[in-house]
Design an enzyme around this catalytic site. Structure first.
Site, PDB file in Angstrom:
ATOM      1  N   HIS A   8       0.829  -1.205   0.000  1.00 37.94           N
ATOM      2  CA  HIS A   8       0.000   0.000   0.000  1.00 37.94           C
ATOM      3  C   HIS A   8       0.868   1.262   0.000  1.00 37.94           C
ATOM      4  O   HIS A   8       2.038   1.246   0.376  1.00 37.94           O
ATOM      5  CB  HIS A   8      -0.945   0.015   1.203  1.00 37.94           C
ATOM      6  CG  HIS A   8      -0.228   0.061   2.517  1.00 37.94           C
ATOM      7  ND1 HIS A   8       0.343   1.221   3.026  1.00 37.94           N
ATOM      8  CD2 HIS A   8       0.037  -0.906   3.423  1.00 37.94           C
ATOM      9  CE1 HIS A   8       0.905   0.965   4.195  1.00 37.94           C
ATOM     10  NE2 HIS A   8       0.738  -0.331   4.455  1.00 37.94           N
ATOM     11  N   GLU A  79      -2.160  -7.110   7.757  1.00 39.33           N
ATOM     12  CA  GLU A  79      -0.808  -6.912   8.276  1.00 39.33           C
ATOM     13  C   GLU A  79      -0.653  -7.707   9.564  1.00 39.33           C
ATOM     14  O   GLU A  79      -1.632  -8.113  10.200  1.00 39.33           O
ATOM     15  CB  GLU A  79      -0.550  -5.421   8.508  1.00 39.33           C
ATOM     16  CG  GLU A  79       0.824  -5.079   9.047  1.00 39.33           C
ATOM     17  CD  GLU A  79       2.002  -5.554   8.196  1.00 39.33           C
ATOM     18  OE1 GLU A  79       2.159  -6.786   8.007  1.00 39.33           O
ATOM     19  OE2 GLU A  79       2.791  -4.710   7.754  1.00 39.33           O
TER      20      GLU A  79
END
Length: 189
Positions: A8, A79
């Protein structure tokens, strides 16, 4: 078959170096620019499967990169759960626990390296089952573990793969041997 692994774009915490696991931060303006710059690169390809972490920063990157309409949310791309270390910098953690290394030690009240490795293995199995290229939109530590697992290293092997925000990595094969084709790829000058 290639796997495009996309980290990202930049967030406020990636700028400050804070561990951002489950905290659902948006991209910064620069992060949005980085994500949008992926669009022409990814538009040249056809993907059999696009997977994205459920977290906003990854979903926003996928949207700006132009692949959101074909993306499927995959919780295995979340994550690392940093538990008690969420929001802390490595320096702050090392004050409390000298010598700490996430890829070896994991996080109290968070995930262990083996737990993250198991999630990476499930994503790899999904990708390898496809006939065609795959795009993954996720986060720094999970993608580092995924790269290690792709080439047969233990989850701790992720420590060898530095990864900046808004970058594109390509995992593929040398003959039939899993290989890293591009890592932390700068897309633009």
């Amino acid at each position: 078959m290639n796997v495009q692994a996309i980290r990202h774009g930049e967030t406020a915490w990636s700028l400050s170096g804070q561990h951002t696991g489950v905290t659902d931060l948006p991209l910064t303006e620069n992060g949005r620019r980085l994500a949008a710059r992926l669009r022409p690169v990814l538009a040249k390809q056809t993907f059999a499967l696009v997977l994205v972490s459920p977290l906003r920063r990854a979903r926003e990157t996928c949207l700006l990169a132009g692949l959101d309409e074909q993306a499927t949310v995959d919780p295995d791309l979340m994550e690392w759960n940093y538990g008690d270390y969420e929001g802390l910098t490595p320096a702050q953690i090392n004050e409390m626990r000298p010598g700490w290394m996430i890829f070896r030690d994991g996080c109290p009240n968070g995930e262990t390296p083996d737990e993250v490795g198991a999630r990476a293995d499930r994503v790899i199995a999904r990708a390898r089952a496809m006939q065609g290229d795959v795009a993954l939109f996720a986060h720094g530590h999970i993608l580092r573990v995924l790269a290690a697992r792709w080439i047969g290293l233990p989850p701790a092997g992720g420590q060898h793969f530095l990864l900046d925000t808004g970058t594109l990595c390509v995992l593929g094969f040398y003959r039939e041997i899993p290989a890293v084709r591009t890592w932390n790829g700068p897309l633009f000058s």
